[in-house]
Design a protein around this motif. Structure first.
Motif, mmCIF file in Angstrom:
data_model
loop_
_atom_site.group_PDB
_atom_site.id
_atom_site.type_symbol
_atom_site.label_atom_id
_atom_site.label_comp_id
_atom_site.label_asym_id
_atom_site.label_seq_id
_atom_site.Cartn_x
_atom_site.Cartn_y
_atom_site.Cartn_z
ATOM 1 N N GLN A 175 -3.805 -18.168 4.315
ATOM 2 C CA GLN A 175 -2.346 -18.262 4.275
ATOM 3 C C GLN A 175 -1.676 -17.542 5.437
ATOM 4 O OE1 GLN A 175 -0.787 -16.728 0.601
ATOM 5 N NE2 GLN A 175 1.301 -17.303 1.078
ATOM 6 N N HIS A 176 -2.141 -16.326 5.748
ATOM 7 C CA HIS A 176 -1.456 -15.477 6.729
ATOM 8 C C HIS A 176 -2.207 -15.313 8.039
ATOM 9 C CE1 HIS A 176 1.580 -14.180 3.829
ATOM 10 N NE2 HIS A 176 0.603 -14.109 2.942
ATOM 11 N N LYS A 177 -3.424 -15.860 8.124
ATOM 12 C CA LYS A 177 -4.284 -15.708 9.300
ATOM 13 C C LYS A 177 -4.644 -14.222 9.487
ATOM 14 C CE LYS A 177 -3.722 -20.085 10.111
ATOM 15 N NZ LYS A 177 -4.220 -20.773 8.940
ATOM 16 N N TYR A 178 -5.463 -13.971 10.484
ATOM 17 C CA TYR A 178 -5.921 -12.602 10.734
ATOM 18 C C TYR A 178 -4.751 -11.652 11.031
ATOM 19 C CZ TYR A 178 -8.163 -8.645 12.970
ATOM 20 O OH TYR A 178 -8.554 -7.376 13.298
ATOM 21 N N GLU A 179 -3.847 -12.115 11.885
ATOM 22 C CA GLU A 179 -2.755 -11.244 12.335
ATOM 23 C C GLU A 179 -1.846 -10.825 11.187
ATOM 24 O OE1 GLU A 179 -3.038 -14.488 13.564
ATOM 25 O OE2 GLU A 179 -4.282 -13.927 15.274
ATOM 26 N N GLY A 180 -1.624 -11.708 10.220
ATOM 27 C CA GLY A 180 -0.699 -11.418 9.132
ATOM 28 C C GLY A 180 -1.333 -10.751 7.927
ATOM 29 N N PHE A 181 -2.654 -10.641 7.951
ATOM 30 C CA PHE A 181 -3.364 -10.022 6.832
ATOM 31 C C PHE A 181 -3.227 -8.509 6.914
ATOM 32 C CE2 PHE A 181 -7.022 -7.966 4.966
ATOM 33 C CZ PHE A 181 -7.209 -8.641 3.768
ATOM 34 N N HIS A 182 -2.924 -7.875 5.783
ATOM 35 C CA HIS A 182 -2.930 -6.406 5.727
ATOM 36 C C HIS A 182 -3.207 -5.943 4.301
ATOM 37 C CE1 HIS A 182 1.208 -6.392 4.138
ATOM 38 N NE2 HIS A 182 1.472 -7.302 5.071
ATOM 39 N N PHE A 183 -3.580 -4.691 4.184
ATOM 40 C CA PHE A 183 -3.966 -4.128 2.893
ATOM 41 C C PHE A 183 -2.833 -4.185 1.873
ATOM 42 C CE2 PHE A 183 -7.901 -1.229 3.678
ATOM 43 C CZ PHE A 183 -8.610 -2.321 4.143
ATOM 44 N N GLY A 184 -1.592 -4.100 2.332
ATOM 45 C CA GLY A 184 -0.461 -4.159 1.405
ATOM 46 C C GLY A 184 -0.431 -5.474 0.637
ATOM 47 N N LEU A 185 -0.632 -6.586 1.348
ATOM 48 C CA LEU A 185 -0.668 -7.904 0.693
ATOM 49 C C LEU A 185 -1.818 -7.988 -0.306
ATOM 50 C CD1 LEU A 185 -0.099 -10.337 3.712
ATOM 51 C CD2 LEU A 185 1.436 -10.002 1.769
ATOM 52 N N LEU A 186 -2.972 -7.509 0.120
ATOM 53 C CA LEU A 186 -4.154 -7.569 -0.734
ATOM 54 C C LEU A 186 -3.978 -6.697 -1.970
ATOM 55 C CD1 LEU A 186 -7.018 -8.611 -1.214
ATOM 56 C CD2 LEU A 186 -7.852 -6.721 0.220
ATOM 57 N N ALA A 187 -3.454 -5.500 -1.791
ATOM 58 C CA ALA A 187 -3.236 -4.589 -2.914
ATOM 59 C C ALA A 187 -2.287 -5.219 -3.932
ATOM 60 C CB ALA A 187 -2.689 -3.260 -2.407
ATOM 61 N N GLU A 188 -1.265 -5.862 -3.429
ATOM 62 C CA GLU A 188 -0.301 -6.518 -4.319
ATOM 63 C C GLU A 188 -0.987 -7.621 -5.129
ATOM 64 O OE1 GLU A 188 3.473 -9.340 -3.533
ATOM 65 O OE2 GLU A 188 3.540 -7.389 -2.504
ATOM 66 N N ARG A 189 -1.801 -8.420 -4.479
ATOM 67 C CA ARG A 189 -2.492 -9.523 -5.173
ATOM 68 C C ARG A 189 -3.479 -9.005 -6.206
ATOM 69 N NH1 ARG A 189 -2.046 -14.403 -1.837
ATOM 70 N NH2 ARG A 189 -3.463 -15.572 -3.155
ATOM 71 N N LEU A 190 -4.136 -7.893 -5.894
ATOM 72 C CA LEU A 190 -5.130 -7.332 -6.818
ATOM 73 C C LEU A 190 -4.507 -6.400 -7.851
ATOM 74 C CD1 LEU A 190 -8.000 -6.547 -4.290
ATOM 75 C CD2 LEU A 190 -8.021 -8.308 -6.079
ATOM 76 N N GLU A 191 -3.206 -6.118 -7.679
ATOM 77 C CA GLU A 191 -2.472 -5.199 -8.550
ATOM 78 C C GLU A 191 -3.099 -3.807 -8.542
ATOM 79 O OE1 GLU A 191 -2.239 -7.073 -12.396
ATOM 80 O OE2 GLU A 191 -0.980 -8.696 -11.644
ATOM 81 N N VAL A 192 -3.350 -3.338 -7.325
ATOM 82 C CA VAL A 192 -3.861 -1.976 -7.122
ATOM 83 C C VAL A 192 -3.046 -1.326 -6.012
ATOM 84 C CG1 VAL A 192 -6.220 -2.571 -7.833
ATOM 85 C CG2 VAL A 192 -5.605 -2.679 -5.417
#
Length: 190
Positions: free
Chosen positions: A22-39
């Motif tokens: 969805q966001h490619k390498y440049e747009g990927f960050h831990f904040g997005l991932l944490a939100e998706r995993l609810e952590v």
């Protein structure tokens, strides 16, 4: 604030995959991932020093999944059966080229984990090539593949079929059947 919870490696990497697509390498960050995993982001940093380490681990995971399936090609007797199986695997892992292409976006790193993962990716590509070389050799032994076509070209064409855009929304089964037909018999009637 997000609560701390546990997640499996499969859950983690499924979310990483979706976010990278969805966001490619440049747009990927831990904040997005944490939100998706609810952590919390801090939870992710307990496992990974940075996104390069996480993404390189994810790439190894994806490559090993696909390589594991492709290794089963030898359970199929004859080139035609192996070809059908290989095409199914390629289309099941259709996003892997896009994802693995991001390895070139990883910055040159002094992180030992990233360095080891890049080396492991190179080894996995070599294993894949060796496995597929046996597939090509079988096609030549059975006189199905033309001897004068370079191996790399044959494999390249097979693997690049997943990048063909399906602009007209042809059903997946029909799309795959048609691609296999073109690869087997060409597109000319005579």
């Amino acid at each position: 604030m997000a609560r701390e919870r546990k997640f499996t490696t499969d859950q983690l990497f499924q979310e990483v995959k979706q976010l990278l697509l969805q966001h490619k390498y440049e747009g990927f960050h831990f904040g997005l991932l944490a939100e998706r995993l609810e952590v919390s982001r801090g939870t992710l940093y307990k496992y990974y020093e940075n996104k390069e380490e996480l993404i390189s681990d994810f790439m190894i995971y994806e490559m090993e999944l696909m390589l594991g399936e492709i290794k089963l090609i030898e359970n199929h007797t004859g080139f035609t059966a192996q070809f059908d199986y290989l095409m199914q695997v390629i289309f099941r892992h259709s996003m892997i080229h896009q994802i693995l292409g991001m390895i070139h976006q990883l910055p040159v790193s002094s992180n030992p984990k990233v360095i080891a993962n890049k080396k492991k990716m190179d080894e996995s590509h070599l294993s894949l090539y060796q496995l597929l070389q046996r597939f090509i050799d079988l096609g030549r032994q059975e006189k199905i593949l033309k001897d004068d076509l370079p191996d790399g070209l044959l494999l390249g064409i097979i693997f690049q079929t997943i990048n063909l855009p399906n602009h007209f929304g042809i059903a997946q089964d029909e799309w795959l059947r048609s691609i296999k037909e073109i690869l087997r018999h060409g597109m000319f009637t005579k």
